[in-house]
Design an enzyme around this catalytic site. Structure first.
Site, PDB file in Angstrom:
ATOM      1  N   LYS A  47      16.825   9.073  -4.158  1.00 49.60           N
ATOM      2  CA  LYS A  47      17.764   8.122  -3.557  1.00 49.60           C
ATOM      3  C   LYS A  47      17.778   6.796  -4.316  1.00 49.60           C
ATOM      4  CE  LYS A  47      15.776   8.054   0.756  1.00 49.60           C
ATOM      5  NZ  LYS A  47      15.726   7.549   2.132  1.00 49.60           N
ATOM      6  N   GLY A 130       7.123  -3.271   2.680  1.00 50.89           N
ATOM      7  CA  GLY A 130       7.410  -2.349   1.574  1.00 50.89           C
ATOM      8  C   GLY A 130       8.891  -2.001   1.613  1.00 50.89           C
ATOM      9  N   GLY A 131       9.257  -0.833   1.088  1.00 48.39           N
ATOM     10  CA  GLY A 131      10.668  -0.436   1.053  1.00 48.39           C
ATOM     11  C   GLY A 131      11.271  -0.401   2.455  1.00 48.39           C
ATOM     12  N   ARG A 153       0.016  -6.773   4.602  1.00 51.10           N
ATOM     13  CA  ARG A 153      -1.288  -6.890   3.923  1.00 51.10           C
ATOM     14  C   ARG A 153      -1.140  -7.764   2.676  1.00 51.10           C
ATOM     15  NH1 ARG A 153      -3.734  -1.442   1.515  1.00 51.10           N
ATOM     16  NH2 ARG A 153      -1.667  -1.479   0.557  1.00 51.10           N
ATOM     17  N   TYR A 220       7.379   9.302  12.680  1.00 50.82           N
ATOM     18  CA  TYR A 220       7.738  10.255  13.755  1.00 50.82           C
ATOM     19  C   TYR A 220       6.833  11.473  13.763  1.00 50.82           C
ATOM     20  CZ  TYR A 220      10.327  12.401   9.909  1.00 50.82           C
ATOM     21  OH  TYR A 220      10.663  12.961   8.704  1.00 50.82           O
TER      22      TYR A 220
HETATM   23  P1  ATR Z   1       7.792   2.588   2.358  1.00 50.20           P
HETATM   24  O1  ATR Z   1       8.924   2.838   1.409  1.00 50.20           O
HETATM   25  O2  ATR Z   1       7.513   3.742   3.294  1.00 50.20           O
HETATM   26  O3  ATR Z   1       7.925   1.294   3.074  1.00 50.20           O
HETATM   27  P2  ATR Z   1       5.864   1.306   0.647  1.00 50.20           P
HETATM   28  O4  ATR Z   1       6.949   0.531  -0.013  1.00 50.20           O
HETATM   29  O5  ATR Z   1       4.765   1.866  -0.193  1.00 50.20           O
HETATM   30  O6  ATR Z   1       6.452   2.531   1.456  1.00 50.20           O
HETATM   31  O7  ATR Z   1       5.231   0.360   1.801  1.00 50.20           O
HETATM   32  C1  ATR Z   1       4.131   0.719   2.562  1.00 50.20           C
HETATM   33  C2  ATR Z   1       3.832  -0.389   3.537  1.00 50.20           C
HETATM   34  O8  ATR Z   1       2.620  -0.073   4.258  1.00 50.20           O
HETATM   35  C3  ATR Z   1       3.561  -1.737   2.871  1.00 50.20           C
HETATM   36  O9  ATR Z   1       3.938  -2.760   3.759  1.00 50.20           O
HETATM   37  C4  ATR Z   1       2.038  -1.686   2.695  1.00 50.20           C
HETATM   38  O10 ATR Z   1       1.427  -2.950   2.559  1.00 50.20           O
HETATM   39  P3  ATR Z   1       1.320  -3.632   1.091  1.00 50.20           P
HETATM   40  O11 ATR Z   1       2.650  -4.235   0.809  1.00 50.20           O
HETATM   41  O12 ATR Z   1       0.229  -4.638   1.227  1.00 50.20           O
HETATM   42  O13 ATR Z   1       0.961  -2.518   0.138  1.00 50.20           O
HETATM   43  C5  ATR Z   1       1.625  -1.059   3.998  1.00 50.20           C
HETATM   44  N1  ATR Z   1       0.295  -0.429   3.890  1.00 50.20           N
HETATM   45  C6  ATR Z   1       0.007   0.732   3.282  1.00 50.20           C
HETATM   46  N2  ATR Z   1      -1.330   0.992   3.375  1.00 50.20           N
HETATM   47  C7  ATR Z   1      -1.882  -0.045   4.046  1.00 50.20           C
HETATM   48  C8  ATR Z   1      -3.215  -0.380   4.484  1.00 50.20           C
HETATM   49  N3  ATR Z   1      -4.251   0.426   4.213  1.00 50.20           N
HETATM   50  N4  ATR Z   1      -3.392  -1.543   5.155  1.00 50.20           N
HETATM   51  C9  ATR Z   1      -2.343  -2.354   5.442  1.00 50.20           C
HETATM   52  N5  ATR Z   1      -1.071  -2.102   5.058  1.00 50.20           N
HETATM   53  C10 ATR Z   1      -0.835  -0.967   4.382  1.00 50.20           C
END
Ligand code: ATR
Length: 278
Positions: A47, A130-131, A153, A220
């Site tokens: 995508k 994140g995304g 985070r 989900y």
């Molecule tokens: P998506 O497209 O599903 O949003 P992503 O862009 O990788 O995937 O984003 C994942 C989100 O989960 C981010 O907000 C990430 O925080 P960071 O921006 O600090 O990476 C958060 N996330 C993932 N693992 C985490 C963890 N162990 N503790 C806190 N936040 C976490």
């Protein structure tokens, strides 16, 4: 959900899943066009790459930098472009592809419908930048939320998002800390909760669930994350991300068929496939 919907609409069409290597996406789209497909859905990572492989990109897909739905259009000699569903396959001389994004609207629709929560004027804590978090934040701001606390985070990502919202949606107040008052909604857009041993995505010592009227988890599967379970026990109204999946699919189906999506039939098929078969 799509095949259940197609059957309900009486269409002799099929929705099939195809595994495509990233470097062959362009070929795969051209192949679908050559076979006069009505359309496609694209999932991660396609995508994000599809923007360069399509003839036309709709404003929503441009804005979110992602295409999850493709509609093919055909042209007969001397005729106008028409969606494939309205074309005589024998007469088509040219096919073009249009990219849409039906994900972003589905977030707002699911929150509003599944939690019966009007977003205009709402106060929201958003977990994740994140995304998914970025799209949710911008969509919530465009839906007129009054206040958005952006918790992530990696604080720099939340700060970047805060700057973006200040420029595009100055009517929404933003903060990078948990609020010191009650809120209408907490939204989890992090990936925490996908695995059983994940910690909660929110620091409940700093912001207890009792401060929120409603809690939405974009995850989900599992149907009830520990996050949602704690929220329900604290008396919050809860919903998971199934509605997002449903509504993005319903919008895509409407783009392909030109008909109203049979939402309840699609929802039943989704629930059965995701929670009963797996
Ligand atoms: P998506 O497209 O599903 O949003 P992503 O862009 O990788 O995937 O984003 C994942 C989100 O989960 C981010 O907000 C990430 O925080 P960071 O921006 O600090 O990476 C958060 N996330 C993932 N693992 C985490 C963890 N162990 N503790 C806190 N936040 C976490």
């Amino acid at each position: 959900m799509h095949n259940a919907a197609l059957a309900a609409l009486g269409l002799n069409w099929r929705y099939v899943a195809c595994d495509v290597a990233v470097e062959r996406l362009r070929e795969a789209i051209a192949g679908a066009a050559a076979m006069k497909f009505v359309g496609l859905n694209l999932t991660v990572p396609h995508k994000l790459h599809a923007l360069d492989c399509l003839d036309e990109i709709e404003p929503d897909a441009k804005a979110w930098g992602a295409v999850n739905t493709v509609v093919f259009e055909g042209r007969v000699p001397g005729g106008d472009w028409r969606p494939m569903r309205d074309c005589d396959p024998e007469g088509i001389v040219e096919v073009r592809s249009r990219g849409f994004n039906t994900d972003a609207d589905a977030i707002v629709r699911s929150i509003q419908e599944d939690l019966s929560l009007p977003l205009a004027g709402a106060r929201v804590v958003l977990l994740g930048a994140g995304g998914a978090g970025r799209t949710a934040a911008l969509k919530l701001a465009s839906a007129g939320v009054a206040e958005l606390a952006l918790i992530n985070r990696t604080r720099a990502k939340a700060a970047e998002l805060q700057r973006e919202i200040a420029v595009q949606y100055p009517g929404t107040r933003t903060a990078l800390e948990y609020p010191d008052h009650n809120v209408d909604l907490i939204l989890n857009a992090t990936s925490l909760g996908l695995r059983p041993d994940d910690p909660l995505p929110m620091d409940t010592a700093r912001f207890p669930f009792a401060r929120a009227a409603a809690v939405y988890d974009m995850i989900y599967r599992p149907a009830e994350t520990p996050f949602l379970c704690h929220a329900a026990r604290a008396g919050c109204k809860t919903a998971n991300g199934l509605g997002m999946l449903l509504f993005q699919g319903a919008k895509a189906l409407e783009l392909w068929t030109g008909q109203r999506a049979p939402i309840e039939i699609m929802r039943q098929a989704l629930v059965q496939h995701i929670y009963w078969k797996s």
